[in-house]
Design an enzyme around this catalytic site. Structure first.
Site, PDB file in Angstrom:
ATOM      1  CG  HIS A  52      -2.016   1.027   1.142  1.00 15.02           C
ATOM      2  ND1 HIS A  52      -2.028   2.144   1.933  1.00 15.02           N
ATOM      3  CD2 HIS A  52      -3.131   1.107   0.360  1.00 15.02           C
ATOM      4  CE1 HIS A  52      -3.114   2.868   1.659  1.00 15.02           C
ATOM      5  NE2 HIS A  52      -3.788   2.271   0.714  1.00 15.02           N
ATOM      6  CB  CYS A  53       3.914   2.126   1.893  1.00 15.97           C
ATOM      7  SG  CYS A  53       3.290   1.734   3.544  1.00 15.97           S
TER       8      CYS A  53
END
Length: 369
Positions: free
Chosen positions: A361-362
């Site tokens: 996600h990052c």
């Protein structure tokens, strides 16, 4: 109970190179009238026009040039290629890195000449909102290296460059933050940690009320739910996307470390207690589904993030880590598949990303259709 000294939530080793820090001038917030145009922040599950990613271009972040740094790049390239099977992917990278990035990402990934320092596009890139007229605007939270903890001269300009490249209206605000520091359902509800936003390294002198007012105007949300987070223990000061995510309005998935009595564990339990009493923008109570963290992972890195909550919801597929903990990996895959039945679950070995404290996600940021 496992013998871990504490969960591996630390982001990655901090570079404090004062000469390399980008000190951006203060920018006055736009007038209330300018921001009164109704906007919404679409959920990650809505269809994407593309996924944005950023090339890791600073060897010093990863111990200098060599095999480990190269393996980080290879891992990011594999993720980009996997996502590109289902939707367009654009990788920001300075032109000098395009030959290597093209080799590692494959032919389906578009490369664009935008200089980068590191790979955390969720934090350095813009957060896209939809205006009342249906157009997409790009919110620039003026990334400052998670409070000037890492060199970010190039990363500070990524949000602006991405907005320009897609012809989106760039909306710049005086509050600072990162996309990984907010979690939203697309229906008016926002979750975030106080440790990240009410912090003098981003927003000196501002309290929850002022920050909440800015975020409501910026993102068009109606209800903001604050959880404590943990300050100063990792480079992000406790981003929400490492622990709690929206599946859909009213339904959350949360990482868990059973029996954890560290500061992280206590903050997580406090967050769950707050959510148990909170309501979303439509007055719904929250249901929280827990996915235990991996406890028998391949990697023994001190900074290894073993949370399954840090996944990415793409077009037709959900991208999630597999850590080599067969039981935990299987449970996460089954649970996420049940929660997202309309998507194929793509479970990937992304250890080199998670060893540096972030996750899938990052390193991704969706641009809505």
């Amino acid at each position: 109970m496992d013998e871990r000294k504490e969960p591996s939530w630390t982001r990655r080793h901090v570079i404090t190179a004062a000469a390399g820090l980008a000190l951006m001038p203060e920018i006055a917030i736009k007038s209330a009238n300018a921001e009164s145009r109704k906007v919404t922040v679409p959920s990650e599950a809505e269809p994407h026009a593309r996924t944005w990613m950023a090339w890791p271009s600073t060897p010093a972040v990863y111990g200098g040039p060599g095999a480990y740094y190269e393996s980080v790049q290879e891992t990011l390239g594999r993720l980009a290629a996997a996502i590109a099977e289902n939707e367009p992917v654009t990788m920001a990278a300075a032109a000098e890195h395009h030959a290597l990035a093209a080799e590692l990402c494959g032919p389906e990934v578009e490369l664009i000449d935008i200089a980068t320092d590191d790979m955390w596009m969720r934090d350095s890139g813009p957060v896209f909102v939809r205006t009342s007229g249906g157009t997409i605007a790009a919110v620039d939270f003026r990334f400052n290296g998670w409070g000037n903890k890492q060199a970010h001269a190039h990363d500070a300009e990524i949000a602006s460059s991405v907005a320009k490249s897609v012809g989106a209206d760039r909306r710049v605000f005086s509050i600072r933050g990162e996309g990984g520091g907010i979690e939203y359902d697309g229906h008016g509800t926002l979750l975030l940690t106080e440790s990240c936003w009410v912090n003098d390294n981003r927003n000196p002198g501002l309290g929850r009320a002022e920050i909440e007012q800015h975020l409501k105007k910026t993102l068009g949300v109606e209800v903001v739910v604050w959880v404590p987070g943990v300050r100063g223990k990792d480079i992000t000061d406790g981003h929400i996307d490492g622990s709690i995510r929206f599946v859909k309005p009213g339904l959350l998935v949360a990482s868990s470390w059973p029996g954890d009595t560290s500061e992280w564990g206590r903050a997580h339990e406090e967050a769950l207690a707050i959510l148990a009493k909170a309501k979303d923008a439509r007055g719904r109570a929250f249901e929280v589904i827990s996915i235990p963290s991996a406890t028998n992972a391949r990697s023994t890195s001190e900074d290894f993030l073993t949370s399954y909550a840090n996944y990415y919801v793409g077009n037709g597929a959900l991208y999630t880590p597999q850590f080599g903990d067969r039981k935990a990996d299987a449970f996460a895959r089954e649970t996420l598949g049940r929660l997202h039945p309309e998507r194929r679950i793509v479970q990937l070995d992304m250890d080199r990303i998670y060893e540096n404290g972030g996750g899938i996600h990052c390193v991704t940021q969706q641009q809505p259709r």
